[in-house]
Design a protein around this motif. Structure first.
Motif, short mmCIF file in Angstrom:
data_model
loop_
_atom_site.label_atom_id
_atom_site.label_comp_id
_atom_site.label_asym_id
_atom_site.label_seq_id
_atom_site.Cartn_x
_atom_site.Cartn_y
_atom_site.Cartn_z
N ILE A 1 11.67 2.29 -5.19
CA ILE A 1 10.98 1.01 -5.33
C ILE A 1 9.50 1.21 -5.02
N PRO A 2 8.62 0.27 -5.45
CA PRO A 2 7.17 0.48 -5.32
C PRO A 2 6.69 0.81 -3.92
N SER A 3 7.19 0.12 -2.89
CA SER A 3 6.72 0.41 -1.54
C SER A 3 7.08 1.83 -1.12
N GLN A 4 8.24 2.32 -1.57
CA GLN A 4 8.61 3.70 -1.28
C GLN A 4 7.70 4.68 -2.01
N ILE A 5 7.31 4.32 -3.22
CA ILE A 5 6.41 5.18 -3.99
C ILE A 5 5.07 5.33 -3.29
N VAL A 6 4.52 4.21 -2.82
CA VAL A 6 3.23 4.26 -2.12
C VAL A 6 3.36 5.07 -0.84
N SER A 7 4.48 4.93 -0.14
CA SER A 7 4.71 5.73 1.06
C SER A 7 4.77 7.22 0.72
N LEU B 1 -4.90 10.93 -1.63
CA LEU B 1 -5.68 10.91 -0.40
C LEU B 1 -6.10 9.50 0.00
N PRO B 2 -6.62 8.67 -0.93
CA PRO B 2 -6.96 7.30 -0.53
C PRO B 2 -5.74 6.53 -0.02
N THR B 3 -4.58 6.76 -0.61
CA THR B 3 -3.37 6.08 -0.16
C THR B 3 -3.04 6.48 1.27
N TYR B 4 -3.18 7.76 1.56
CA TYR B 4 -2.93 8.22 2.93
C TYR B 4 -3.93 7.61 3.90
N VAL B 5 -5.20 7.59 3.52
CA VAL B 5 -6.24 7.04 4.39
C VAL B 5 -6.02 5.55 4.61
N PHE B 6 -5.67 4.82 3.55
CA PHE B 6 -5.48 3.37 3.66
C PHE B 6 -4.31 3.02 4.57
N ASN B 7 -3.30 3.88 4.63
CA ASN B 7 -2.07 3.53 5.36
C ASN B 7 -1.91 4.26 6.68
N PHE C 1 -2.06 -1.22 -4.56
CA PHE C 1 -0.64 -1.16 -4.19
C PHE C 1 -0.46 -1.02 -2.68
N SER C 2 -1.38 -0.36 -2.01
CA SER C 2 -1.30 -0.28 -0.56
C SER C 2 -1.42 -1.65 0.07
N TYR C 3 -2.30 -2.48 -0.49
CA TYR C 3 -2.47 -3.84 0.03
C TYR C 3 -1.27 -4.73 -0.32
N ALA C 4 -0.80 -4.59 -1.55
CA ALA C 4 0.31 -5.43 -2.00
C ALA C 4 1.59 -5.16 -1.21
N TYR C 5 1.82 -3.90 -0.84
CA TYR C 5 3.05 -3.53 -0.14
C TYR C 5 2.79 -3.12 1.31
N LYS C 6 1.71 -3.64 1.86
CA LYS C 6 1.29 -3.25 3.21
C LYS C 6 2.38 -3.48 4.24
N GLN D 1 4.21 -0.49 6.40
CA GLN D 1 4.08 -0.43 7.85
C GLN D 1 5.44 -0.49 8.53
N THR D 2 6.36 -1.26 7.98
CA THR D 2 7.72 -1.32 8.52
C THR D 2 8.39 0.04 8.43
N ALA D 3 8.21 0.69 7.26
CA ALA D 3 8.79 2.01 7.07
C ALA D 3 8.17 3.03 8.02
#
Length: 304
Positions: free
Chosen positions: A41-47, A125-131, A288-293, A297-299
């Motif tokens: 699912i999308p949140s898993q993809i961003v993770s 890299l931006p995804t890692y930095v954002f999260n 996507f980091s913002y949408a599934y923030k 964070q829960t994960a």
């Protein structure tokens, strides 16, 4: 069979049926990181993006650079295949489809091998930095090494292709037409430079979604299909993707004197790279980091 055993068997069957109807299996309950569905699912993809970015940064520099070299090499192979498939194809739709399909072979090799591609790094890299919410050293060094490594790898394969003398004159005629399409912005002056930036945004937005779809898939067929669709679109649209252009330009520099190397670099690769960073970091990672923030964070909290 006792009555208790019979009731337990019935309960198990009912539980499995309920999980199947919900699109999950027993595996997804015992191991949340491996969902029963055939995609993430999308949140898993961003993770996963964030984790991949972290993994790349944690590698020794020699490994980072070698993987950047292989990614650049695959770009030239992709450019080569995209031209070979489209030689003398007159129907535009089929021409674009075959060109995109050919280039998708290069991207499939990059994504599945774990090679370091500059334009994929623009997403990871931006995804890692954002999260991650933590400072990391050497991010710019890694970004730069990925870029230089991609260029060297692309040139290396182009030299081998030239030395092999394997390709026909029709290939180089087609390559010349590709280069003209990539360099058409020269006729627009400085406005063309900014048009390349915008085109680069679109290109890395699509490549970011190729990485998104590829990460979502859990089998090899799904990963290849997920890679192919956005790649066909960016190739057909002539959107300026710096890593892809490295493949075309590396062969063009060695086979034609129509354009100088500095024109390829200053009047295409640099503005395309700026657009690529914006397209990957903002239109994929940040959005996507913002949408599934909350989900991400829960994960992360569960992992801790």
């Amino acid at each position: 069979m006792s009555e208790n055993e019979h009731n337990n068997n019935e309960a198990t069957v009912e539980e499995e049926q309920e999980n199947k109807n919900a699109g999950t299996t027993i595996e997804s309950r015992t191991n949340p990181d491996r969902p029963g569905r055939q995609f993430y699912i999308p949140s898993q993809i961003v993770s996963e993006f964030a984790q991949k970015g972290k993994d790349h940064l944690s590698k020794p520099f020699r490994s980072q650079f070698i993987l950047a070299l292989t990614a650049g090499s695959f770009m030239t192979f992709g450019a080569l295949f995209s031209i070979l498939l489209a030689i003398e194809v007159e129907v535009k739709g089929l021409y674009h489809l075959l060109s995109g399909f050919g280039f998708a072979a290069g991207y499939a090799m990059v994504f599945i091998s774990g090679s370091v591609l500059f334009t994929e790094v623009n997403v990871l890299l931006p995804t890692y930095v954002f999260n991650a919410m933590e400072k990391q050293k050497n991010i710019l060094k890694f970004w730069f090494s990925a870029y230089i490594g991609n260029i060297i790898g692309a040139l290396f394969v182009a030299v081998l292709i030239q030395l092999s003398s394997s390709l026909s004159n029709s290939f180089y005629t087609e390559l010349s037409m590709y280069l003209d399409k990539k360099m058409k912005f020269l006729d627009h002056g400085w406005i063309g430079w900014f048009q390349i930036v915008v085109s680069g945004i679109l290109a890395n937005w699509l490549i970011g979604m190729a990485a998104f779809l590829t990460t979502a898939a859990r089998d090899l067929t799904g990963k290849i299909l997920g890679t192919t669709l956005p790649v066909v679109l960016f190739v057909a649209g002539n959107f300026q993707h710096s890593a892809a252009n490295m493949g075309y330009f590396s062969m063009g520099i060695l086979s034609s004197d129509k354009y100088e190397w500095y024109e390829f670099l200053l009047l295409n690769l640099i503005p395309a790279s700026i657009g690529n960073i914006i397209g990957g970091a903002i239109f994929v990672s940040l959005i996507f980091s913002y949408a599934y923030k909350d989900d991400i964070q829960t994960a992360l909290n569960k992992k801790e």
